[in-house]
Design a protein around this motif. Structure first.
Motif, short mmCIF file in Angstrom:
data_model
loop_
_atom_site.label_atom_id
_atom_site.label_comp_id
_atom_site.label_asym_id
_atom_site.label_seq_id
_atom_site.Cartn_x
_atom_site.Cartn_y
_atom_site.Cartn_z
N MET A 119 0.84 -1.21 0.00
CA MET A 119 0.00 0.00 0.00
C MET A 119 0.87 1.25 0.00
O MET A 119 0.58 2.22 -0.70
CB MET A 119 -0.90 0.03 1.25
N ALA A 120 1.91 1.22 0.82
CA ALA A 120 2.81 2.38 0.91
C ALA A 120 3.51 2.62 -0.43
O ALA A 120 3.65 3.76 -0.88
CB ALA A 120 3.83 2.18 2.02
N ALA A 121 3.92 1.55 -1.08
CA ALA A 121 4.60 1.68 -2.37
C ALA A 121 3.66 2.27 -3.42
O ALA A 121 4.05 3.14 -4.20
CB ALA A 121 5.13 0.32 -2.83
N GLU A 122 2.42 1.82 -3.40
CA GLU A 122 1.44 2.30 -4.38
C GLU A 122 1.20 3.80 -4.21
O GLU A 122 1.26 4.56 -5.18
CB GLU A 122 0.13 1.52 -4.18
N ARG A 123 0.94 4.20 -2.98
CA ARG A 123 0.70 5.63 -2.73
C ARG A 123 1.95 6.46 -3.03
O ARG A 123 1.86 7.55 -3.59
CB ARG A 123 0.26 5.86 -1.28
N SER A 124 3.11 5.94 -2.69
CA SER A 124 4.35 6.68 -2.90
C SER A 124 4.63 6.87 -4.39
O SER A 124 5.09 7.93 -4.81
CB SER A 124 5.53 5.97 -2.23
N LYS A 125 4.34 5.84 -5.18
CA LYS A 125 4.52 5.96 -6.64
C LYS A 125 3.62 7.05 -7.19
O LYS A 125 4.02 7.86 -8.03
CB LYS A 125 4.22 4.63 -7.33
N ILE A 154 8.87 16.86 -0.17
CA ILE A 154 7.48 17.33 -0.12
C ILE A 154 6.51 16.15 -0.24
O ILE A 154 5.53 16.06 0.51
CB ILE A 154 7.24 18.39 -1.22
N ALA A 155 6.82 15.24 -1.16
CA ALA A 155 5.98 14.04 -1.29
C ALA A 155 5.96 13.26 0.02
O ALA A 155 4.90 12.81 0.48
CB ALA A 155 6.51 13.15 -2.42
#
Ligand code: ADP
Ligand code: ADP
Length: 227
Positions: A119-125, A154-155
């Motif tokens: 989930m974290a990878a998806e949102r971070s991408k 910022i992201a």
């Protein structure tokens, strides 16, 4: 509720015999989607104000209310918990972790909050794509330009969907063109996320592009008209 409310905040330091009053009953309301510039000379107390607003430092008096929740009486553990879920920080220097990729740097605060790796990878991408850094996701900070590093920072700051984004000279280390580019990216993200942003800057051109500007005067937060 406003995203952030400062209520009669007091902060003073003791330097030897003398007491230095930085905040003396400072009030402020910051609403969702609003970008406010904090413009004041060095030593006026901008960092102190940002640290108190960001629940990093405890005021000597008064209250900090985040999305309706009073944080003034919280103990350190409760404030840390509150901060992780509700506040994002951007600094003049990015503070990215050098041994991790851009993507991992954005993922980490989400994983600390308990989101799964996937989930974290998806949102971070998504966030990196939004910041036009999709092609840089696997690079480490040292392989990125100063402007790219700040866009990653910022992201990361908005990764946990904070109510409040606090930035201390976020473009202070960048040349004017890069500075404008990074500020535009910051603005787009703030508007899209509906986060309330308080941004300390010396740059009056950037300050003018925000919704309003404030300064510190006699320990109070007052409106500043930029000409
Ligand atoms: P700014 O960010 O506007 O430059 P700061 O908030 O860093 O201002 O500092 C405001 C004033 O408070 C300065 O005079 C600074 O020396 C003093 N100050 C800040 N932190 C401390 C501290 N922990 N102990 C003593 N004095 C401090
Ligand atoms: P983490 O969730 O990684 O343990 P913290 O909750 O300690 O981090 O801090 C949250 C944010 O506040 C981070 O962006 C961190 O860089 C910043 N931060 C923590 N302590 C300080 C401090 N004393 N001064 C300035 N920024 C800090």
């Amino acid at each position: 509720h406003p995203a952030l409310r400062l209520d009669r905040v007091e902060r003073r330091f003791h330097q030897g015999e003398t007491a230095l009053t930085i905040l003396d009953g400072a009030d402020m309301v910051l609403r969702a989607g609003e970008m406010v510039a904090l413009v004041a000379p060095s030593g006026a107390g901008k960092s102190t104000l940002l640290h108190i607003a960001g629940l990093l430092e405890r005021p000597d008096g008064g209250d900090v209310v985040v999305n309706g929740v009073s944080c003034g009486q919280m103990d350190d553990a409760a404030r840390t918990q509150m901060r992780r879920g509700t506040i994002g920080f951007v600094y003049q220097f990015h503070h990215l972790l050098p041994e991790f990729s851009a993507l991992e740097n954005v993922m980490l605060p989400q994983m600390i909050r308990g989101l799964s790796r996937g989930m974290a990878a998806e949102r971070s991408k998504e966030l990196l794509d939004y910041m036009r850094l999709g092609a840089r996701a696997s690079h480490r900070p040292a392989e990125l330009s100063g402007g790219e590093q700040q866009r990653v920072a910022i992201a990361r700051a908005v990764a946990n969907n904070p109510y409040v984004l606090l930035a201390d000279e976020p473009t202070g280390n960048l040349d004017p063109v890069t500075s404008t580019y990074v500020f535009d990216a910051l603005t787009a993200l703030v508007r899209q996320a509906g986060v309330a942003a308080l941004i300390a800057t010396h740059n009056h051109d950037l300050a003018r592009r925000m919704d309003r500007a404030v300064t510190l005067r006699d320990g109070h937060i007052v409106d500043l008209v930029l000409d």
